[in-house]
Design a protein around this motif. Structure first.
Motif, short mmCIF file in Angstrom:
data_model
loop_
_atom_site.label_atom_id
_atom_site.label_comp_id
_atom_site.label_asym_id
_atom_site.label_seq_id
_atom_site.Cartn_x
_atom_site.Cartn_y
_atom_site.Cartn_z
N SER A 10 19.84 1.09 7.46
CA SER A 10 20.58 2.24 7.71
C SER A 10 21.71 2.31 6.84
CB SER A 10 20.85 1.92 9.17
OG SER A 10 21.61 0.95 9.52
N PHE A 11 22.46 3.26 6.59
CA PHE A 11 23.70 3.61 6.04
C PHE A 11 24.69 3.84 7.09
CE2 PHE A 11 20.57 3.61 2.47
CZ PHE A 11 21.00 2.77 1.85
N GLY A 12 25.74 3.31 7.39
CA GLY A 12 26.61 3.72 8.53
C GLY A 12 26.27 4.37 9.60
N TYR A 15 19.68 5.72 9.89
CA TYR A 15 18.45 5.32 9.28
C TYR A 15 18.18 6.00 8.15
CZ TYR A 15 17.69 1.67 13.12
OH TYR A 15 17.59 0.95 14.06
N ALA A 16 17.98 5.39 6.98
CA ALA A 16 17.41 5.89 5.84
C ALA A 16 15.95 5.75 5.73
CB ALA A 16 18.25 5.37 4.64
N VAL A 17 15.96 4.66 6.20
CA VAL A 17 14.06 4.16 6.32
C VAL A 17 13.99 3.39 7.71
CG1 VAL A 17 12.36 2.37 5.63
CG2 VAL A 17 13.69 3.99 4.07
N GLY A 34 7.71 13.10 0.25
CA GLY A 34 8.64 13.51 1.40
C GLY A 34 9.54 14.38 0.93
N PRO A 35 10.19 15.12 1.63
CA PRO A 35 11.08 16.12 1.52
C PRO A 35 12.57 15.47 0.94
CG PRO A 35 10.96 16.34 3.64
CD PRO A 35 10.09 15.42 3.12
N ASN A 36 13.43 16.23 0.46
CA ASN A 36 14.53 15.56 0.00
C ASN A 36 15.20 14.63 1.27
OD1 ASN A 36 15.57 18.35 -1.63
ND2 ASN A 36 15.59 16.14 -2.68
N GLY A 37 15.73 13.37 0.82
CA GLY A 37 16.47 12.39 2.09
C GLY A 37 15.45 11.96 2.83
N ALA A 38 14.33 11.98 2.42
CA ALA A 38 13.24 11.47 3.68
C ALA A 38 13.47 10.05 3.56
CB ALA A 38 11.88 11.90 3.19
N GLY A 39 13.83 9.18 2.52
CA GLY A 39 14.02 7.93 2.49
C GLY A 39 13.27 7.23 1.44
N LYS A 40 12.67 7.99 0.44
CA LYS A 40 11.64 7.52 -0.74
C LYS A 40 12.53 6.48 -1.34
CE LYS A 40 10.91 11.63 -2.19
NZ LYS A 40 11.83 12.68 -1.44
N SER A 41 13.36 6.89 -2.04
CA SER A 41 14.48 6.12 -2.99
C SER A 41 14.92 4.83 -2.19
CB SER A 41 15.34 6.67 -3.58
OG SER A 41 14.88 7.65 -4.57
N THR A 42 15.30 4.74 -0.87
CA THR A 42 15.46 3.87 -0.22
C THR A 42 14.54 2.95 -0.07
OG1 THR A 42 17.16 5.11 1.04
CG2 THR A 42 16.57 3.02 2.11
N LEU A 43 13.08 3.27 0.42
CA LEU A 43 11.99 2.61 0.46
C LEU A 43 11.71 1.61 -1.11
CD1 LEU A 43 9.65 1.27 2.09
CD2 LEU A 43 8.51 3.45 1.40
N PHE A 82 13.54 3.72 -12.23
CA PHE A 82 14.46 4.59 -11.16
C PHE A 82 14.29 6.11 -11.34
CE2 PHE A 82 16.18 0.19 -11.58
CZ PHE A 82 16.24 -0.09 -10.14
N GLN A 83 14.63 6.67 -10.23
CA GLN A 83 14.98 8.11 -10.35
C GLN A 83 15.96 8.53 -11.22
OE1 GLN A 83 15.55 9.57 -6.13
NE2 GLN A 83 15.31 11.63 -6.80
N GLY A 84 15.69 9.57 -11.91
CA GLY A 84 16.55 9.98 -13.02
C GLY A 84 17.06 8.94 -14.11
N ASP A 174 9.73 6.18 -9.44
CA ASP A 174 10.71 7.14 -8.48
C ASP A 174 10.73 8.56 -9.01
OD1 ASP A 174 11.96 8.18 -6.38
OD2 ASP A 174 13.44 6.45 -6.30
N GLU A 175 9.89 9.42 -8.78
CA GLU A 175 9.84 10.92 -9.16
C GLU A 175 9.89 10.81 -10.54
OE1 GLU A 175 11.61 13.91 -6.98
OE2 GLU A 175 12.08 12.72 -5.17
N PRO A 176 8.92 10.23 -11.15
CA PRO A 176 8.94 10.17 -12.69
C PRO A 176 8.59 11.58 -13.25
CG PRO A 176 6.64 9.56 -11.90
CD PRO A 176 7.78 9.72 -10.63
N GLU A 206 7.18 10.61 -4.87
CA GLU A 206 7.17 12.07 -5.62
C GLU A 206 7.48 13.18 -4.61
OE1 GLU A 206 6.74 13.18 -8.93
OE2 GLU A 206 7.26 14.61 -8.14
N HIS A 207 8.02 13.97 -5.03
CA HIS A 207 8.51 15.05 -4.15
C HIS A 207 7.40 16.21 -4.09
CE1 HIS A 207 12.02 17.66 -2.44
NE2 HIS A 207 11.02 18.50 -2.80
N ASP A 208 6.77 16.32 -5.29
CA ASP A 208 5.85 17.60 -5.39
C ASP A 208 4.61 17.02 -5.06
OD1 ASP A 208 4.24 19.45 -6.04
OD2 ASP A 208 4.96 19.82 -8.22
#
Ligand SMILES: Nc1ncnc2c1ncn2[C@@H]1O[C@H](COP(=O)(O)OP(=O)(O)OP(=O)(O)O)[C@@H](O)[C@H]1O
Ligand SMILES: [Mg+2]
Length: 257
Positions: A10-12, A15-17, A34-43, A82-84, A174-176, A206-208
């Motif tokens: 969790s952050f603050g 839960y992110a994951v 998963g959609p934006n903010g789903a916790g993918k990058s956190t995982l 990494f993403q981006g 992460d979202e290559p 992946e988002h898509d």
């Protein structure tokens, strides 16, 4: 190869994951969508060791790695794109890839700075490793080009080459494909297929959904930090909860978020 068991972060207080479990077999390509903010990058960062979990356990190759640093995990064969991720400016494509060999360089900065013979022979080995990685991603002819002069699609494959240079057993992406044009996406998909044919285990964030449909053996779907579905690409894309999570996301996009 990878077992994520009941992992939360969790952050603050949010839960992110949350209580995520999944198992990836050797040689498998697992997509996490998963959609934006789903916790993918956190995982992704929890597996790569760039974040620590609040609870739960991650086992890699039969051993718990919860206390292991990102560097240790890289050394043990977990490579990350990494993403981006940005390329290193002012360096050639080859030099960008050589940076990826870092986890297993034996003679550190002192030998490098003094250019001792043992460092030079190590540098030669790394250079060969980099050439090999550039070949695998189809960029051998571009080795001497300034990395930043390459089109985005090639820069992305360069990131993959950099990860391959560490000789990974598990590659996290992460979202290559994000931001790539159609032709570039196809080239990236072909590269992932090649790596898969070579037996490399991958976690493809992946988002898509469409991008992973042909590439992944199984898909895990995250929404609001939790696993809402898991199965073959066909199974998850026809799952009602998945469709709902994605339609909600499309609505948000339509509203300009
Ligand atoms: N370092 C952080 N500090 C605070 N909140 C964070 C941090 N990292 C992630 N979050 C929050 O955790 C949630 C999950 O974020 P995450 O980046 O893992 O999502 P994602 O699925 O990768 O999204 P995207 O598709 O946009 O990349 C979001 O609500 C995000 O705001
Ligand atoms: Mg992300």
């Amino acid at each position: 190869m990878l077992d994520v068991e009941g992992v939360s972060r969790s952050f603050g207080g949010v839960y992110a994951v949350q209580n995520v479990s999944l198992s990836v077999a050797e040689g498998e390509v697992r997509a996490i969508i998963g959609p934006n903010g789903a916790g993918k990058s956190t995982l992704f960062n929890l597996v790569g060791g760039h974040l620590t979990a609040d609870s739960g356990t991650i086992t890699y190759s039969g051993r718990p790695i919860d206390g292991a640093s990102a560097h240790r995990r890289a050394h043990d064969g977990i490579a990350t794109v990494f993403q981006g991720a940005r390329i290193f400016r002012g360096m050639t494509a080859r030099e960008n890839v050589m940076v990826g060999a870092q986890p297993w360089t034996r003679h550190g900065f002192v030998a490098a700075a003094l250019r001792l013979p043992r460092h030079r022979s190590e540098e030669r080995a790394i250079r060969e490793q980099a050439e090999h990685a550039l070949e695998r991603v189809g960029l051998a002819d571009w080795a001497d080009r300034e990395a930043e002069s390459l089109p985005l699609g090639q820069q992305r494959r360069l990131q993959v080459a950099r990860a391959l240079c560490s000789q990974p057993r598990l590659l996290l992406l992460d979202e290559p494909a994000s931001g790539l044009r159609a032709g570039e996406r196809t080239a990236l998909a072909e590269l992932i297929e090649d790596l898969r044919a070579g037996g490399l285990t991958m976690l493809l964030i992946e988002h898509d959904v469409r991008f992973v449909a042909r590439l992944a053996d199984r898909v895990t779907v995250l929404d609001l930090g939790q696993v809402i579905a898991e199965g073959t690409p066909q199974e998850v894309t026809s799952d009602k909860r998945v469709i709902k999570a994605y339609i909600g996301d499309e609505d948000e996009h339509a509203r300009g978020h």
